[in-house]
Scaffold this motif. Structure first.
Motif, mmCIF file in Angstrom:
data_model
loop_
_atom_site.group_PDB
_atom_site.id
_atom_site.type_symbol
_atom_site.label_atom_id
_atom_site.label_comp_id
_atom_site.label_asym_id
_atom_site.label_seq_id
_atom_site.Cartn_x
_atom_site.Cartn_y
_atom_site.Cartn_z
ATOM 1 N N LEU A 149 0.824 -1.208 0.000
ATOM 2 C CA LEU A 149 0.000 0.000 0.000
ATOM 3 C C LEU A 149 0.862 1.263 0.000
ATOM 4 N N PHE A 150 1.942 1.254 0.788
ATOM 5 C CA PHE A 150 2.810 2.428 0.851
ATOM 6 C C PHE A 150 3.499 2.681 -0.483
ATOM 7 N N TYR A 151 4.083 1.640 -1.064
ATOM 8 C CA TYR A 151 4.774 1.828 -2.344
ATOM 9 C C TYR A 151 3.796 2.094 -3.480
ATOM 10 N N GLY A 152 2.579 1.570 -3.380
ATOM 11 C CA GLY A 152 1.549 1.895 -4.366
ATOM 12 C C GLY A 152 1.158 3.356 -4.297
ATOM 13 N N ALA A 153 0.989 3.875 -3.075
ATOM 14 C CA ALA A 153 0.667 5.292 -2.901
ATOM 15 C C ALA A 153 1.829 6.166 -3.360
ATOM 16 N N LEU A 167 -0.298 11.469 -0.945
ATOM 17 C CA LEU A 167 0.647 11.876 0.092
ATOM 18 C C LEU A 167 0.010 11.779 1.476
ATOM 19 N N ALA A 168 -1.278 12.078 1.575
ATOM 20 C CA ALA A 168 -1.969 11.929 2.857
ATOM 21 C C ALA A 168 -1.973 10.467 3.298
ATOM 22 N N VAL A 169 -2.180 9.553 2.358
ATOM 23 C CA VAL A 169 -2.129 8.122 2.682
ATOM 24 C C VAL A 169 -0.743 7.737 3.164
ATOM 25 N N GLY A 229 2.531 7.280 10.379
ATOM 26 C CA GLY A 229 2.163 7.639 11.730
ATOM 27 C C GLY A 229 2.129 9.130 11.982
ATOM 28 N N SER A 230 2.213 9.914 10.940
ATOM 29 C CA SER A 230 2.170 11.364 11.085
ATOM 30 C C SER A 230 0.770 11.847 10.707
ATOM 31 N N GLY A 231 -0.135 11.714 11.656
ATOM 32 C CA GLY A 231 -1.537 12.022 11.388
ATOM 33 C C GLY A 231 -1.809 13.478 11.106
ATOM 34 N N PHE A 232 -1.096 14.380 11.785
ATOM 35 C CA PHE A 232 -1.343 15.806 11.596
ATOM 36 C C PHE A 232 -1.023 16.243 10.173
ATOM 37 N N ILE A 233 0.114 15.812 9.649
ATOM 38 C CA ILE A 233 0.492 16.183 8.277
ATOM 39 C C ILE A 233 -0.438 15.506 7.276
ATOM 40 N N ALA A 234 -0.888 14.285 7.585
ATOM 41 C CA ALA A 234 -1.830 13.599 6.700
ATOM 42 C C ALA A 234 -3.144 14.367 6.615
ATOM 43 N N VAL A 235 -3.619 14.862 7.751
ATOM 44 C CA VAL A 235 -4.862 15.637 7.753
ATOM 45 C C VAL A 235 -4.672 16.946 6.995
ATOM 46 N N LEU A 236 -3.524 17.592 7.162
ATOM 47 C CA LEU A 236 -3.263 18.831 6.423
ATOM 48 C C LEU A 236 -3.243 18.590 4.916
ATOM 49 N N ALA A 237 -2.610 17.510 4.470
ATOM 50 C CA ALA A 237 -2.577 17.210 3.040
ATOM 51 C C ALA A 237 -3.972 16.911 2.519
ATOM 52 N N HIS A 238 -4.754 16.180 3.302
ATOM 53 C CA HIS A 238 -6.113 15.865 2.869
ATOM 54 C C HIS A 238 -6.986 17.119 2.855
ATOM 55 N N LEU A 239 -6.824 17.998 3.841
ATOM 56 C CA LEU A 239 -7.588 19.242 3.855
ATOM 57 C C LEU A 239 -7.216 20.146 2.685
ATOM 58 N N PHE A 240 -5.955 20.167 2.314
ATOM 59 C CA PHE A 240 -5.547 20.957 1.164
ATOM 60 C C PHE A 240 -6.244 20.466 -0.101
ATOM 61 N N ALA A 241 -6.307 19.157 -0.279
ATOM 62 C CA ALA A 241 -6.996 18.610 -1.449
ATOM 63 C C ALA A 241 -8.496 18.894 -1.372
ATOM 64 N N TYR A 242 -9.075 18.843 -0.170
ATOM 65 C CA TYR A 242 -10.505 19.094 -0.004
ATOM 66 C C TYR A 242 -10.846 20.564 -0.256
ATOM 67 N N ILE A 243 -9.990 21.454 0.188
ATOM 68 C CA ILE A 243 -10.242 22.888 0.004
ATOM 69 C C ILE A 243 -10.022 23.293 -1.453
ATOM 70 N N TYR A 244 -9.065 22.684 -2.116
ATOM 71 C CA TYR A 244 -8.709 23.060 -3.478
ATOM 72 C C TYR A 244 -9.707 22.543 -4.507
ATOM 73 N N SER A 245 -10.364 21.413 -4.236
ATOM 74 C CA SER A 245 -11.218 20.784 -5.238
ATOM 75 C C SER A 245 -12.461 21.586 -5.625
ATOM 76 N N PRO A 246 -13.135 22.341 -4.744
ATOM 77 C CA PRO A 246 -14.323 23.088 -5.207
ATOM 78 C C PRO A 246 -13.993 24.201 -6.206
#
Length: 70
Positions: free
Chosen positions: A7-11, A42-44, A50-67
């Protein structure tokens, strides 16, 4: 353990390919979609490390940018 590596190398592969599409696309909409895919993969990767904070930031960036693509 094996599934985590796959999963990691696929991501990582998805992030690399979509990152190349970000800079190689001539259409800005296609480039933006590739950027969203890059940020989600990158969030995955950060979540698996184990870096949940940076994962959430990356996911939020994608969520904010998509609209903006509508």
């Amino acid at each position: 353990m094996i599934l985590d590596g796959i999963l990691f190398y696929g991501a990582a592969l998805v992030a690399l390919v979509s990152g190349l599409f970000v800079i190689s696309q001539r259409n800005p909409i296609n480039s933006a979609f590739s950027l969203i895919i890059t940020m989600c993969s990158l969030a995955v990767m950060f979540a698996m490390l184990g870096s949940g904070f940076i994962a959430v930031l990356a996911h939020l960036f994608a969520y904010i940018y998509s609209p903006w693509l509508k």
